[in-house]
Motif scaffolding. Sequence first.
Motif, short mmCIF file in Angstrom:
data_model
loop_
_atom_site.label_atom_id
_atom_site.label_comp_id
_atom_site.label_asym_id
_atom_site.label_seq_id
_atom_site.Cartn_x
_atom_site.Cartn_y
_atom_site.Cartn_z
N TRP A 1 -11.33 5.59 15.90
CA TRP A 1 -12.06 6.43 16.33
C TRP A 1 -12.65 6.57 17.77
CZ3 TRP A 1 -17.26 7.05 17.11
CH2 TRP A 1 -17.80 8.29 17.17
N SER A 2 -12.92 7.58 18.38
CA SER A 2 -13.66 7.91 19.66
C SER A 2 -14.37 9.17 19.62
CB SER A 2 -12.67 7.72 20.77
OG SER A 2 -13.39 8.17 21.82
N ASN A 3 -15.65 9.22 20.18
CA ASN A 3 -16.26 10.35 20.26
C ASN A 3 -15.82 11.40 21.48
OD1 ASN A 3 -17.41 9.08 22.38
ND2 ASN A 3 -19.46 8.98 21.50
N LYS A 4 -14.95 10.94 22.29
CA LYS A 4 -14.42 11.65 23.16
C LYS A 4 -15.19 11.84 24.44
CE LYS A 4 -10.31 11.47 21.33
NZ LYS A 4 -9.19 10.41 21.42
N ARG A 5 -16.43 11.40 24.63
CA ARG A 5 -17.32 11.51 25.64
C ARG A 5 -17.03 10.88 26.86
NH1 ARG A 5 -22.98 11.44 22.05
NH2 ARG A 5 -22.29 13.00 20.83
N PRO A 6 -17.50 11.21 27.96
CA PRO A 6 -17.24 10.53 29.30
C PRO A 6 -17.64 8.94 29.33
CG PRO A 6 -18.40 12.60 29.74
CD PRO A 6 -18.27 12.53 28.13
N HIS A 7 -18.49 8.58 28.63
CA HIS A 7 -18.92 7.26 28.20
C HIS A 7 -18.75 7.07 26.79
CE1 HIS A 7 -20.10 6.61 32.41
NE2 HIS A 7 -20.65 7.77 32.25
N PRO A 8 -17.52 7.04 26.20
CA PRO A 8 -17.04 7.06 24.66
C PRO A 8 -17.82 5.86 24.19
CG PRO A 8 -15.03 6.44 25.88
CD PRO A 8 -16.07 6.63 27.03
N THR A 9 -17.87 6.04 22.80
CA THR A 9 -18.15 4.93 21.86
C THR A 9 -16.94 5.01 20.83
OG1 THR A 9 -20.58 5.43 21.65
CG2 THR A 9 -19.73 4.46 19.85
N PHE A 10 -16.40 3.71 20.72
CA PHE A 10 -15.33 3.30 19.99
C PHE A 10 -15.74 2.86 18.65
CE2 PHE A 10 -13.90 3.37 24.31
CZ PHE A 10 -12.82 4.24 24.27
N SER A 11 -14.91 3.15 17.60
CA SER A 11 -15.27 2.29 16.33
C SER A 11 -13.82 2.32 15.41
CB SER A 11 -16.14 3.13 15.29
OG SER A 11 -17.38 3.07 15.94
N LYS A 12 -13.57 1.12 14.50
CA LYS A 12 -12.63 0.94 13.67
C LYS A 12 -13.14 1.26 12.39
CE LYS A 12 -9.06 -2.27 12.27
NZ LYS A 12 -8.58 -3.64 12.21
N LEU A 13 -12.65 2.73 12.03
CA LEU A 13 -13.04 3.31 10.69
C LEU A 13 -12.17 3.34 9.76
CD1 LEU A 13 -15.55 5.95 11.96
CD2 LEU A 13 -16.23 3.91 11.23
N ASP A 14 -10.89 3.53 10.22
CA ASP A 14 -9.47 3.81 9.31
C ASP A 14 -8.83 2.29 9.26
OD1 ASP A 14 -9.83 7.10 9.61
OD2 ASP A 14 -10.10 5.93 11.77
N ARG A 15 -8.47 2.36 7.86
CA ARG A 15 -7.80 0.91 7.49
C ARG A 15 -6.77 1.27 6.41
NH1 ARG A 15 -10.99 -3.19 9.38
NH2 ARG A 15 -13.00 -2.60 9.80
N VAL A 16 -5.82 0.24 6.58
CA VAL A 16 -4.53 0.16 5.49
C VAL A 16 -4.98 -1.23 4.66
CG1 VAL A 16 -2.33 0.21 4.87
CG2 VAL A 16 -3.21 1.63 6.62
N LEU A 17 -5.22 -1.23 3.51
CA LEU A 17 -5.49 -2.34 2.78
C LEU A 17 -3.93 -2.47 1.65
CD1 LEU A 17 -9.06 -2.10 2.07
CD2 LEU A 17 -7.90 -3.23 3.81
N LEU A 18 -3.64 -3.83 1.57
CA LEU A 18 -2.61 -3.91 0.74
C LEU A 18 -2.76 -5.12 -0.35
CD1 LEU A 18 0.64 -4.08 3.05
CD2 LEU A 18 -0.38 -2.09 1.67
N SER A 19 -2.47 -4.89 -1.66
CA SER A 19 -2.53 -6.05 -2.52
C SER A 19 -1.83 -7.17 -2.17
CB SER A 19 -2.65 -5.54 -3.97
OG SER A 19 -1.26 -5.26 -4.28
N TYR A 20 -2.13 -8.31 -2.87
CA TYR A 20 -1.37 -9.44 -2.66
C TYR A 20 0.18 -9.35 -3.36
CZ TYR A 20 -1.72 -10.32 -7.76
OH TYR A 20 -1.80 -10.36 -9.09
N HIS A 21 0.45 -8.54 -4.10
CA HIS A 21 1.70 -8.33 -4.74
C HIS A 21 2.65 -8.30 -3.60
CE1 HIS A 21 -1.15 -6.80 -7.68
NE2 HIS A 21 -0.35 -7.04 -8.42
N TRP A 22 2.56 -7.43 -2.48
CA TRP A 22 3.47 -7.11 -1.48
C TRP A 22 4.06 -8.43 -0.87
CZ3 TRP A 22 5.11 -2.04 -1.59
CH2 TRP A 22 4.38 -1.07 -2.11
N ASN A 23 2.83 -9.31 -0.40
CA ASN A 23 3.37 -10.55 0.18
C ASN A 23 4.21 -11.22 -0.94
OD1 ASN A 23 2.51 -9.76 2.59
ND2 ASN A 23 0.79 -11.04 2.85
N SER A 24 3.65 -11.29 -2.21
CA SER A 24 4.38 -12.23 -2.94
C SER A 24 6.01 -12.13 -3.34
CB SER A 24 3.58 -11.90 -4.40
OG SER A 24 3.92 -11.00 -5.03
N PHE A 25 6.34 -10.69 -3.03
CA PHE A 25 7.90 -10.72 -2.94
C PHE A 25 8.47 -10.41 -1.74
CE2 PHE A 25 7.20 -6.10 -2.91
CZ PHE A 25 6.13 -5.66 -4.26
#
Length: 404
Positions: free
Chosen positions: A193-217
């Motif tokens: 995310w960015s506020n799109k200003r001339p001197h922008p602020t950036f943040s990591k707000l969006d994520r993807v989380l996976l349960s352990y099952h996916w790695n287990s197989f």
Amino acid sequence: MNDQALYFKFPLRILNWNVRGLGDAQKCDVIKDIVIDANPDLITYQETKWSECSIFRVRQVCPAKFNQFEVLNAEGTKGGILLAWSSKFTLLDSYVFNFTVSATLKINNFKFMFTAVYGPQEDRRKMEFMNEIRKIRELNNLPWLITGDFNLYRDLEDTTGSIRNMGLLSEFNNLIADTNLLDIPLQGRMYTWSNKRPHPTFSKLDRVLLSYHWNSFGATHSLKDLPASASDHTPLFLNIKPHANPCRKKFKFENFWLKHQEVHGVVAAAWATTSHSPNPVRVFQEKIFTVQRELLSWARRKFCKRDTLLRRSKWVLRQLDRVEELRHLNTIEFRLRIKIREHIFGLARDKELRWKQRSGSAWLKSGDNNTKYFHAVANGRKNLNSMATIQDGNGTTIPEVMLP
């Protein structure tokens, strides 16, 4: 879970995007064009700002194949979630709560749960949001995919601005660890995310989380960004691919288990189990299998979270070191850091012993801190761990048909 591994044979492509409103027709056209180019199987939009939803509205922002969907309506013009999936999935169940929309889906015989979230911006409601995620995990034990705008940070480096509530940062990390979720790294980008200003602020707000099952197989996954042409949030595109040949893991006795006295009792109790087979070879096999099963069960109970504990201990140590740069640590914090360092050394020693055994490099002594080397050698030995024939005491090869 072995069954789920065998049934997961098709890649899954998921698009996640906080679209910041879907009321403008031209904006909807731009969003739909990006979706068509990405060709996902599942879509979730946050902040739809729809107080109600219809198939006509879904058609404005999703291709025709997305004929099934679930929604969380906005409160006035705030919030709103759309979760849509293509016709090749079958809906088994769905759940709509205050901050989340979940669907249990099936493709062929593979079942999984897909959750879309939009976390509250108000700090006073964030614990309620995190508790809701914990309750969703309790609904079933299927492979779980959870994605969306969490409006939470995991690390001080997740924003170029300031973090007002360090307690929420810690609680979010505890949530991810307690629910055995894996935070998938975004390739090539630090923030979403960015506020799109001339001197922008950036943040990591969006994520993807996976349960352990996916790695287990053996599933592989990659998370990439798409053009943020219609929102100040970056669209995330997740690609999950099945393992080419999912197979049952071989039993391996871990040498560091011997550092724990109770392992001897586990082996003795398992070996003492009674077999009703008249065949002594079969009796021996059953005892071996029982010992393996009980050892694995004991190890899962005792060590299943050791890697998680190691990561969390390192994270706490790093935060204490950062705090020390700003002020002196108090007595409790100073002693805690000493204890955490000792804890990290113990966990790291067990990890090194585990990879040393798997690599087969007996000429290296414990404590040489060559875990990465052990890991590489162990991976290179996988194809060598096979038995082509068995010979008796006279050197005669035993035919396969005579083996029990």
